[in-house]
Design a protein around this motif. Structure first.
Motif, PDB file in Angstrom:
ATOM      1  N   ILE A 245      47.386  27.841  32.891  1.00  0.00           N
ATOM      2  CA  ILE A 245      48.406  26.932  32.377  1.00  0.00           C
ATOM      3  C   ILE A 245      48.622  25.764  33.332  1.00  0.00           C
ATOM      4  N   LEU A 246      48.709  26.052  34.622  1.00  0.00           N
ATOM      5  CA  LEU A 246      48.923  24.981  35.602  1.00  0.00           C
ATOM      6  C   LEU A 246      47.747  24.010  35.630  1.00  0.00           C
ATOM      7  N   ASP A 247      46.529  24.542  35.520  1.00  0.00           N
ATOM      8  CA  ASP A 247      45.355  23.667  35.498  1.00  0.00           C
ATOM      9  C   ASP A 247      45.404  22.728  34.288  1.00  0.00           C
ATOM     10  N   VAL A 248      45.800  23.265  33.139  1.00  0.00           N
ATOM     11  CA  VAL A 248      45.881  22.445  31.926  1.00  0.00           C
ATOM     12  C   VAL A 248      46.989  21.406  32.056  1.00  0.00           C
ATOM     13  N   LEU A 249      48.140  21.811  32.564  1.00  0.00           N
ATOM     14  CA  LEU A 249      49.237  20.862  32.735  1.00  0.00           C
ATOM     15  C   LEU A 249      48.847  19.735  33.698  1.00  0.00           C
ATOM     16  N   ASN A 250      48.166  20.084  34.775  1.00  0.00           N
ATOM     17  CA  ASN A 250      47.774  19.076  35.765  1.00  0.00           C
ATOM     18  C   ASN A 250      46.661  18.162  35.265  1.00  0.00           C
ATOM     19  N   SER A 251      45.993  18.573  34.195  1.00  0.00           N
ATOM     20  CA  SER A 251      44.940  17.720  33.632  1.00  0.00           C
ATOM     21  C   SER A 251      45.502  16.586  32.779  1.00  0.00           C
ATOM     22  N   TYR A 252      46.793  16.648  32.505  1.00  0.00           N
ATOM     23  CA  TYR A 252      47.410  15.618  31.655  1.00  0.00           C
ATOM     24  C   TYR A 252      47.458  14.302  32.429  1.00  0.00           C
ATOM     25  N   PRO A 253      46.963  13.205  31.853  1.00  0.00           N
ATOM     26  CA  PRO A 253      46.904  11.931  32.592  1.00  0.00           C
ATOM     27  C   PRO A 253      48.292  11.404  32.940  1.00  0.00           C
ATOM     28  N   GLN A 254      48.452  10.924  34.173  1.00  0.00           N
ATOM     29  CA  GLN A 254      49.717  10.326  34.579  1.00  0.00           C
ATOM     30  C   GLN A 254      49.997   9.031  33.826  1.00  0.00           C
ATOM     31  N   GLU A 255      48.966   8.376  33.360  1.00  0.00           N
ATOM     32  CA  GLU A 255      49.153   7.142  32.582  1.00  0.00           C
ATOM     33  C   GLU A 255      49.369   7.426  31.105  1.00  0.00           C
TER      34      GLU A 255
ATOM     35  N   ILE B 183      59.916  20.607  19.223  1.00  0.00           N
ATOM     36  CA  ILE B 183      58.887  21.540  18.750  1.00  0.00           C
ATOM     37  C   ILE B 183      58.986  22.823  19.559  1.00  0.00           C
ATOM     38  N   ARG B 184      58.976  23.919  18.845  1.00  0.00           N
ATOM     39  CA  ARG B 184      58.992  25.253  19.471  1.00  0.00           C
ATOM     40  C   ARG B 184      57.793  26.027  18.948  1.00  0.00           C
ATOM     41  N   THR B 185      56.944  26.508  19.848  1.00  0.00           N
ATOM     42  CA  THR B 185      55.728  27.197  19.423  1.00  0.00           C
ATOM     43  C   THR B 185      55.342  28.248  20.454  1.00  0.00           C
ATOM     44  N   THR B 186      54.223  28.957  20.202  1.00  0.00           N
ATOM     45  CA  THR B 186      53.756  30.027  21.086  1.00  0.00           C
ATOM     46  C   THR B 186      52.258  29.913  21.302  1.00  0.00           C
ATOM     47  N   TRP B 187      51.841  30.005  22.550  1.00  0.00           N
ATOM     48  CA  TRP B 187      50.423  30.053  22.903  1.00  0.00           C
ATOM     49  C   TRP B 187      50.080  31.478  23.314  1.00  0.00           C
ATOM     50  N   THR B 188      48.871  31.950  22.909  1.00  0.00           N
ATOM     51  CA  THR B 188      48.455  33.312  23.211  1.00  0.00           C
ATOM     52  C   THR B 188      47.148  33.295  23.983  1.00  0.00           C
ATOM     53  N   ALA B 189      47.121  33.995  25.112  1.00  0.00           N
ATOM     54  CA  ALA B 189      45.921  34.063  25.941  1.00  0.00           C
ATOM     55  C   ALA B 189      44.886  34.984  25.307  1.00  0.00           C
ATOM     56  N   PRO B 190      43.612  34.751  25.572  1.00  0.00           N
ATOM     57  CA  PRO B 190      42.569  35.655  25.052  1.00  0.00           C
ATOM     58  C   PRO B 190      42.660  37.021  25.725  1.00  0.00           C
ATOM     59  N   SER B 191      42.038  38.008  25.111  1.00  0.00           N
ATOM     60  CA  SER B 191      42.086  39.374  25.646  1.00  0.00           C
ATOM     61  C   SER B 191      41.449  39.469  27.028  1.00  0.00           C
ATOM     62  N   SER B 192      40.574  38.529  27.348  1.00  0.00           N
ATOM     63  CA  SER B 192      39.918  38.545  28.659  1.00  0.00           C
ATOM     64  C   SER B 192      40.883  38.176  29.790  1.00  0.00           C
ATOM     65  N   THR B 193      41.988  37.539  29.435  1.00  0.00           N
ATOM     66  CA  THR B 193      43.015  37.200  30.433  1.00  0.00           C
ATOM     67  C   THR B 193      44.029  38.325  30.456  1.00  0.00           C
ATOM     68  N   THR B 194      43.985  39.111  31.515  1.00  0.00           N
ATOM     69  CA  THR B 194      44.780  40.347  31.546  1.00  0.00           C
ATOM     70  C   THR B 194      45.959  40.312  32.507  1.00  0.00           C
ATOM     71  N   SER B 195      46.035  39.322  33.359  1.00  0.00           N
ATOM     72  CA  SER B 195      47.136  39.279  34.326  1.00  0.00           C
ATOM     73  C   SER B 195      47.951  38.002  34.159  1.00  0.00           C
ATOM     74  N   SER B 196      49.229  38.103  34.451  1.00  0.00           N
ATOM     75  CA  SER B 196      50.103  36.937  34.371  1.00  0.00           C
ATOM     76  C   SER B 196      49.713  35.889  35.404  1.00  0.00           C
ATOM     77  N   THR B 197      49.236  36.338  36.559  1.00  0.00           N
ATOM     78  CA  THR B 197      48.822  35.397  37.595  1.00  0.00           C
ATOM     79  C   THR B 197      47.653  34.549  37.123  1.00  0.00           C
ATOM     80  N   GLU B 198      46.701  35.176  36.465  1.00  0.00           N
ATOM     81  CA  GLU B 198      45.549  34.437  35.932  1.00  0.00           C
ATOM     82  C   GLU B 198      45.985  33.462  34.842  1.00  0.00           C
ATOM     83  N   ALA B 199      46.871  33.923  33.965  1.00  0.00           N
ATOM     84  CA  ALA B 199      47.353  33.054  32.887  1.00  0.00           C
ATOM     85  C   ALA B 199      48.128  31.877  33.464  1.00  0.00           C
ATOM     86  N   ALA B 200      48.947  32.121  34.476  1.00  0.00           N
ATOM     87  CA  ALA B 200      49.719  31.044  35.094  1.00  0.00           C
ATOM     88  C   ALA B 200      48.814  29.992  35.708  1.00  0.00           C
ATOM     89  N   LYS B 201      47.717  30.425  36.337  1.00  0.00           N
ATOM     90  CA  LYS B 201      46.768  29.474  36.924  1.00  0.00           C
ATOM     91  C   LYS B 201      46.127  28.596  35.848  1.00  0.00           C
TER      92      LYS B 201
END
Length: 266
Positions: free
Chosen positions: A146-156, A126-144
């Motif tokens: 994304i990392l929070d969402v990825l880390n929320s994925y259950p290890q089980e 699957i190849r797709t694109t996610w778009t941040a809301p206009s309130s997210t203006t910096s790459s650093t904020e967007a990266a944080k």
């Protein structure tokens, strides 16, 4: 009829096979289409080997038998005329060597850092694109985020997929550079009948790659996404379920996330 060049020793198949196998394996063992540079390297390797190691011009370009030293209408010996012209071997060799250059000049280069596409009609990529809301203006904020969402994925795992956990393989998402940041993760499947039958009871491994950048037209922060299986022709919707989970988490934070679709559904 083939003559081996005296200046080029025979090339054992054992030396060529691993190189070709490693270059061609992405075409057959995953849902990933080869990049332009990968395809060009393969062409260059094959054509270069033919040009440098084989003198097959006598077989490829037949020549009429001409008696040497026959005087032509200009009273110049034929063998002198032939000596002034390039040999068929040199002409064919130059043609082979020019092939990669011509190919490189006619192929559109891949965008820098762009994720590779899925193989056409693939059922496990699957190849797709996610778009941040206009309130997210910096790459650093967007990266944080994304990392929070990825880390929320259950290890089980969840929804009956990814039962054997996941890990971050390479994290350069927030690289504080002009080029896009990339993060790579590996997910291990549950061990079901398919894993027992064809993978010696070991979990299958899937790859998730995210590329963080900015859309040039609007300046919106975009994340290019690719989730794919390394083996098999299908995945029992594992990649879809994984991206659906991550997408729901991002939607809660105001991101625009389309429904994930396999390459064959596009």
């Amino acid at each position: 009829r083939r003559h081996q060049s005296k200046n080029c020793p025979p090339v054992p198949r054992a030396l060529l096979t691993p190189q070709l196998s490693s270059a061609l394996s992405p075409l057959f063992l995953s849902g990933t289409a080869p990049s332009t540079m990968q395809a060009l390297r393969i062409i260059t390797f094959i054509v270069g080997s033919l040009a440098l190691c084989f003198d097959a011009t006598d077989a490829l370009v037949p020549q009429p038998k001409v008696q040497r030293n026959i005087i032509n209408h200009n009273h110049q010996p034929t063998n002198q005329i032939k000596a002034a012209l390039p040999s068929r071997r040199d002409a064919l060799k130059h043609a082979f060597l020019l092939t990669p250059i011509i190919a490189a000049s006619t192929i559109i280069p891949d965008p820098a850092n762009a994720l590779e596409a899925c193989r056409p009609k693939s059922h496990n990529c699957i190849r797709t694109t996610w778009t941040a809301p206009s309130s997210t203006t910096s790459s650093t904020e967007a990266a944080k985020i994304i990392l929070d969402v990825l880390n929320s994925y259950p290890q089980e795992g969840q929804a009956g997929v990814d039962c054997n956990g996941w890990k971050i393989v390479n994290d350069a998402l927030d690289n504080n550079a002009d080029e896009a940041g990339i993060i790579k993760l590996e997910y291990k499947s549950c061990v079901g009948p398919a894993a027992l039958a064809i993978n010696l009871g070991q979990p299958f491994i899937d790859d998730l790659k995210l590329e963080l950048g900015k859309e040039s037209a609007t300046g919106s922060i975009m994340v290019e996404v690719k989730s794919s299986s390394r083996m098999g022709g299908g995945d029992l919707s594992v990649n879809r379920k994984r991206l659906e989970y991550l997408g729901r988490k991002l939607k809660e934070k105001g991101w625009s996330v389309p429904n994930p679709k396999y390459a064959y559904e596009m």
